[in-house]
Design a protein around this motif. Sequence first.
Motif, PDB file in Angstrom:
ATOM      1  N   UNK A  95       0.818  -1.203   0.000  1.00 23.37           N
ATOM      2  CA  UNK A  95       0.000   0.000   0.000  1.00 23.37           C
ATOM      3  C   UNK A  95       0.849   1.249   0.000  1.00 23.37           C
ATOM      4  N   UNK A  96       0.250   2.315  -0.514  1.00 26.77           N
ATOM      5  CA  UNK A  96       0.939   3.596  -0.518  1.00 26.77           C
ATOM      6  C   UNK A  96       0.663   4.400   0.754  1.00 26.77           C
ATOM      7  N   UNK A  97      -0.093   3.840   1.675  1.00 32.00           N
ATOM      8  CA  UNK A  97      -0.372   4.535   2.933  1.00 32.00           C
ATOM      9  C   UNK A  97      -0.538   3.505   4.041  1.00 32.00           C
ATOM     10  N   UNK A  98      -0.084   3.864   5.206  1.00 29.71           N
ATOM     11  CA  UNK A  98      -0.298   3.020   6.384  1.00 29.71           C
ATOM     12  C   UNK A  98      -0.322   3.899   7.633  1.00 29.71           C
ATOM     13  N   UNK A  99      -0.986   3.387   8.656  1.00 30.89           N
ATOM     14  CA  UNK A  99      -1.023   4.057   9.956  1.00 30.89           C
ATOM     15  C   UNK A  99      -1.227   2.980  11.016  1.00 30.89           C
ATOM     16  N   UNK A 100      -0.443   3.066  12.095  1.00 28.17           N
ATOM     17  CA  UNK A 100      -0.495   2.069  13.159  1.00 28.17           C
ATOM     18  C   UNK A 100      -0.343   2.774  14.501  1.00 28.17           C
ATOM     19  N   UNK A 101      -1.158   2.363  15.465  1.00 28.19           N
ATOM     20  CA  UNK A 101      -1.007   2.828  16.845  1.00 28.19           C
ATOM     21  C   UNK A 101      -0.782   1.610  17.720  1.00 28.19           C
ATOM     22  N   UNK A 102       0.225   1.690  18.611  1.00 25.98           N
ATOM     23  CA  UNK A 102       0.556   0.578  19.487  1.00 25.98           C
ATOM     24  C   UNK A 102       0.578   1.053  20.934  1.00 25.98           C
ATOM     25  N   UNK A 103      -0.093   0.299  21.790  1.00 27.20           N
ATOM     26  CA  UNK A 103      -0.089   0.547  23.227  1.00 27.20           C
ATOM     27  C   UNK A 103       0.466  -0.695  23.915  1.00 27.20           C
ATOM     28  N   UNK A 104       1.307  -0.477  24.913  1.00 24.91           N
ATOM     29  CA  UNK A 104       1.960  -1.622  25.550  1.00 24.91           C
ATOM     30  C   UNK A 104       2.243  -1.319  27.002  1.00 24.91           C
ATOM     31  N   UNK A 105       2.143  -2.334  27.826  1.00 27.51           N
ATOM     32  CA  UNK A 105       2.499  -2.242  29.245  1.00 27.51           C
ATOM     33  C   UNK A 105       3.449  -3.383  29.574  1.00 27.51           C
ATOM     34  N   UNK A 106       4.467  -3.077  30.361  1.00 27.05           N
ATOM     35  CA  UNK A 106       5.413  -4.089  30.814  1.00 27.05           C
ATOM     36  C   UNK A 106       5.434  -4.075  32.331  1.00 27.05           C
ATOM     37  N   UNK A 107       5.381  -5.268  32.931  1.00 31.11           N
ATOM     38  CA  UNK A 107       5.244  -5.350  34.379  1.00 31.11           C
ATOM     39  C   UNK A 107       5.947  -6.597  34.899  1.00 31.11           C
ATOM     40  N   UNK A 108       6.309  -6.597  36.180  1.00 31.65           N
ATOM     41  CA  UNK A 108       6.953  -7.795  36.754  1.00 31.65           C
ATOM     42  C   UNK A 108       5.938  -8.919  36.921  1.00 31.65           C
ATOM     43  N   UNK A 109       6.431 -10.130  36.834  1.00 33.63           N
ATOM     44  CA  UNK A 109       5.573 -11.308  36.969  1.00 33.63           C
ATOM     45  C   UNK A 109       5.663 -11.940  38.348  1.00 33.63           C
ATOM     46  N   UNK A 110       6.490 -11.398  39.212  1.00 29.53           N
ATOM     47  CA  UNK A 110       6.657 -11.988  40.532  1.00 29.53           C
ATOM     48  C   UNK A 110       7.681 -13.094  40.577  1.00 29.53           C
ATOM     49  N   UNK A 111       8.319 -13.370  39.444  1.00 27.26           N
ATOM     50  CA  UNK A 111       9.379 -14.368  39.422  1.00 27.26           C
ATOM     51  C   UNK A 111      10.655 -13.772  40.005  1.00 27.26           C
ATOM     52  N   UNK A 112      11.585 -14.609  40.430  1.00 25.61           N
ATOM     53  CA  UNK A 112      12.856 -14.061  40.912  1.00 25.61           C
ATOM     54  C   UNK A 112      13.470 -13.130  39.877  1.00 25.61           C
ATOM     55  N   UNK A 113      13.872 -11.970  40.351  1.00 21.42           N
ATOM     56  CA  UNK A 113      14.350 -10.943  39.436  1.00 21.42           C
ATOM     57  C   UNK A 113      15.563 -11.379  38.635  1.00 21.42           C
ATOM     58  N   UNK A 114      16.388 -12.243  39.245  1.00 23.34           N
ATOM     59  CA  UNK A 114      17.599 -12.644  38.563  1.00 23.34           C
ATOM     60  C   UNK A 114      17.320 -13.472  37.307  1.00 23.34           C
ATOM     61  N   UNK A 115      16.081 -13.970  37.134  1.00 30.90           N
ATOM     62  CA  UNK A 115      15.754 -14.692  35.910  1.00 30.90           C
ATOM     63  C   UNK A 115      15.645 -13.747  34.724  1.00 30.90           C
ATOM     64  N   UNK A 116      15.404 -12.469  34.973  1.00 34.71           N
ATOM     65  CA  UNK A 116      15.288 -11.500  33.892  1.00 34.71           C
ATOM     66  C   UNK A 116      14.020 -11.647  33.077  1.00 34.71           C
ATOM     67  N   UNK A 117      12.948 -12.155  33.687  1.00 33.19           N
ATOM     68  CA  UNK A 117      11.701 -12.401  32.968  1.00 33.19           C
ATOM     69  C   UNK A 117      10.622 -11.443  33.482  1.00 33.19           C
ATOM     70  N   UNK A 118       9.991 -10.765  32.553  1.00 31.66           N
ATOM     71  CA  UNK A 118       8.876  -9.886  32.890  1.00 31.66           C
ATOM     72  C   UNK A 118       7.751 -10.125  31.905  1.00 31.66           C
ATOM     73  N   UNK A 119       6.581  -9.593  32.230  1.00 28.89           N
ATOM     74  CA  UNK A 119       5.409  -9.803  31.394  1.00 28.89           C
ATOM     75  C   UNK A 119       4.945  -8.518  30.751  1.00 28.89           C
ATOM     76  N   UNK A 120       4.024  -8.636  29.796  1.00 33.33           N
ATOM     77  CA  UNK A 120       3.497  -7.464  29.130  1.00 33.33           C
ATOM     78  C   UNK A 120       2.154  -7.743  28.495  1.00 33.33           C
ATOM     79  N   UNK A 121       1.458  -6.668  28.176  1.00 35.58           N
ATOM     80  CA  UNK A 121       0.197  -6.737  27.450  1.00 35.58           C
ATOM     81  C   UNK A 121       0.214  -5.629  26.406  1.00 35.58           C
ATOM     82  N   UNK A 122      -0.414  -5.877  25.261  1.00 35.26           N
ATOM     83  CA  UNK A 122      -0.362  -4.873  24.200  1.00 35.26           C
ATOM     84  C   UNK A 122      -1.668  -4.867  23.405  1.00 35.26           C
TER      85      UNK A 122
END
Length: 784
Positions: free
Chosen positions: A687-714
């Motif tokens: 296409x010669x035109x496009x438009x996109x809007x993205x919303x995202x949240x990132x949050x801790x999952x309660x796992x040990x922090x040293x695992x480096x794992x977090x969660x998100x919703x978008x």
Amino acid sequence: MSGLAGLMRFFPNDKKPASAKTLLRLTAAALIGLSTIQTPVFAQSFSVGNIAVQGNQRIQTGTIIDYLELPASGAVSAGDINDAAQRLRATGLFESVDVVTQGGGLVIQVVERPTVYRINIEGNRRLSDDELFGLVSATERRIYNADDVAADAQRMAEAYANDGRINAVVTPRIIRLPDNRVNVVYEVVESGVTEIERIAFTGNNSFSDRRLRGVLETKQAGILRALIGRDTYVADRVEFDKRVLTDFYQSRGYVDFQILDTDVTLARERDAYLMTFSIEEGQQFNFGNITVTSDLPEVDVASFQEVVRTRSGSTYTPLDVENDIARIEELAVRQGLQFVQVEPVVTRDDRGLLINVDFQLKRGPRIFVERIDIEGNNTTLDRVVRQQFRVVEGDPFNPRSIRQSAERIRALGFFSNAEVNARQGSSEDQVVIDVNVTEQPTGSLSFGANYNTDNGVSLLASFRQANFLGRGQALNVSISTAKTNNYLTLNFSEPYLLGRDVAFDFDFSYRATNRESADYDTTRFNFQPGLTFNVSDRGRLNTYVLSNYAEIRDANAAEVSPYVLADEGGVWTTGVGYNYSWSSARDGLDEKTTYSFRVGQEFGFGDANYIETTARASAETKVLNEDLTLRATIEGGLLHYSDGDSRIIDRFNLSSRQMRGFEQYGLGPRYYDDSDPNNVINDALGGEAYAVARLEAEFPLGLPEEYGISGGAFYDYGSLWDPGFDCASDPNVYYCDFTPRSVAGLSMFWDTPIGPLRFDFTEALQTEELDQTKSFDVSISTRF
């Protein structure tokens, strides 16, 4: 008689006491002996007529006599001889030195220290020979020194401790050889890693332990600790963490923040550290009144007030004050006001929790920069370092400008250490700037792999040099080969073209796709030189010219749409363009809220004339004591042809990074023909035109922090439309108009040392029948 009685006690009781006459003789003899012992040795003097040396093998007799520094003739005291012996011992050449007087001469008896024949290190696996030999001061073919060898062993043990192996033991062993030689062997007994098992905080009310641990350079031990390398206790790293933690709080208005104590406890088994930061946050302050004043008649206060960006009511941060001072001083230079200094006068309103700042412009001392001396740059040219200074020889001296120059030198990444100091020059009104740097490697050759669900697995090879030939230039070459495409890129950058604060960039790229990605092959060449320069404190402008070749070939007429067949062949295009970018993010500061904006246009000429416009704006903020990160992005593009028509290869297509939940080429205008059930044609037209809007949240999952794992919703919402021709005339063409799609999903982020991993689980909320969706997406970037 009392004295005689005392002497009687020394005789056994079963012996007959001696007569008084005998006792008197004994007493006299004893007194004579005592008088002899108490006579000082230093009262004696000698005439050194002859000096003999015994025991020396390598060292010449004359050399040893010279070390004594005794007079060739005349009397010398015993003290002089003793001092001479000490001088001989101080040379470090002998294990023992004895001086014996014989008649009128001296006999020097020495035992020479052995010579080091070989130096070996045994038992090391975790640290290489090169790393450990770099800590050894002992040298083969030189005199053995026990103190130096012991110090070497201590340094090796410290290197292991910095690597987390505090129980490692390094023992130096000496193997005697003939001819007074020795082999020195450092025996290493490596231990397991003593990790930082826990990092805790006390006194933190505004931010969670998790948020504060994210600020620190030191990390807790995790499941991939062998690759992290920052979960061991290093004293210097902890000191750096203290500064970072202080900056974090002060940049958020906590002006009274203090680190009361840092407790590092070693577990009883000596296999783990427990680290606790005791802090006092204090109250959070905002900016109050922001004013500019001056008693200098030539200063127009109103003009300086206009360049102040700090606003009342915003959260206090010292960096805003520093930036305003820099802007005021820059304006003073532009107005020709020399030796005008800005002194920020800060007053506190504890009741209102406000910080009032008055920028006072005053006359400073008349001090000039005499010269700038640079040392330690063996590879990097002097001009690369000098370009980081905004002053030259003869300019007025500004301490703040020099500090900023030092930060720019460190930010280059060319040096492991850079110190910039000022000292008095040839007169009181002259200053010499000393720059001492320690260079570090700036190039890399890497091989790796990349995977995403759009292109699959690809193999990568790249060469990067950030300081090409010591000129501060950047050179990057990358090659990738995958099942669906291959590409080659070459990038060259000169950050200071002709000594100006203007960057020159040259980009070349080659990209080819095959039938694995579509029912035709494509080839692209692109040459793009350009210039980039600052247009404001946070804004940059890039301008460029381009020459582009794009080709579609090997299309199967039975499997593709007539629009693809019409687009076959190659087209050369030349053009010019620009990109303007602006960002509120500041280097080195973890801000709570950041904004960025980018807009660009490309004007093409050749077989077709076009204008391509793209724009992107994003914002990120941290809420709930900065444990929750919110992001919002909106982007779009418009391609307009004033002469000729666009081709499939020229139009926009949305990737999974732009619109999640869809296959590559999975949405937008399509050609669909199912008249032949055995050969259904389903082509993405772009296409010669496009438009996109993205919303995202990132949050801790309660796992040990040293695992480096977090969660998100978008949530993504957008569309791709307008293939550049009249779709109404062809019933097989769909979705030419704006047709919104929306996708929601959950994400899992895994921040690993081998690269960031992201897993997206998507659910399409708004789709069209011919769209190609997917419910799972993963992206991995790996280096090895």
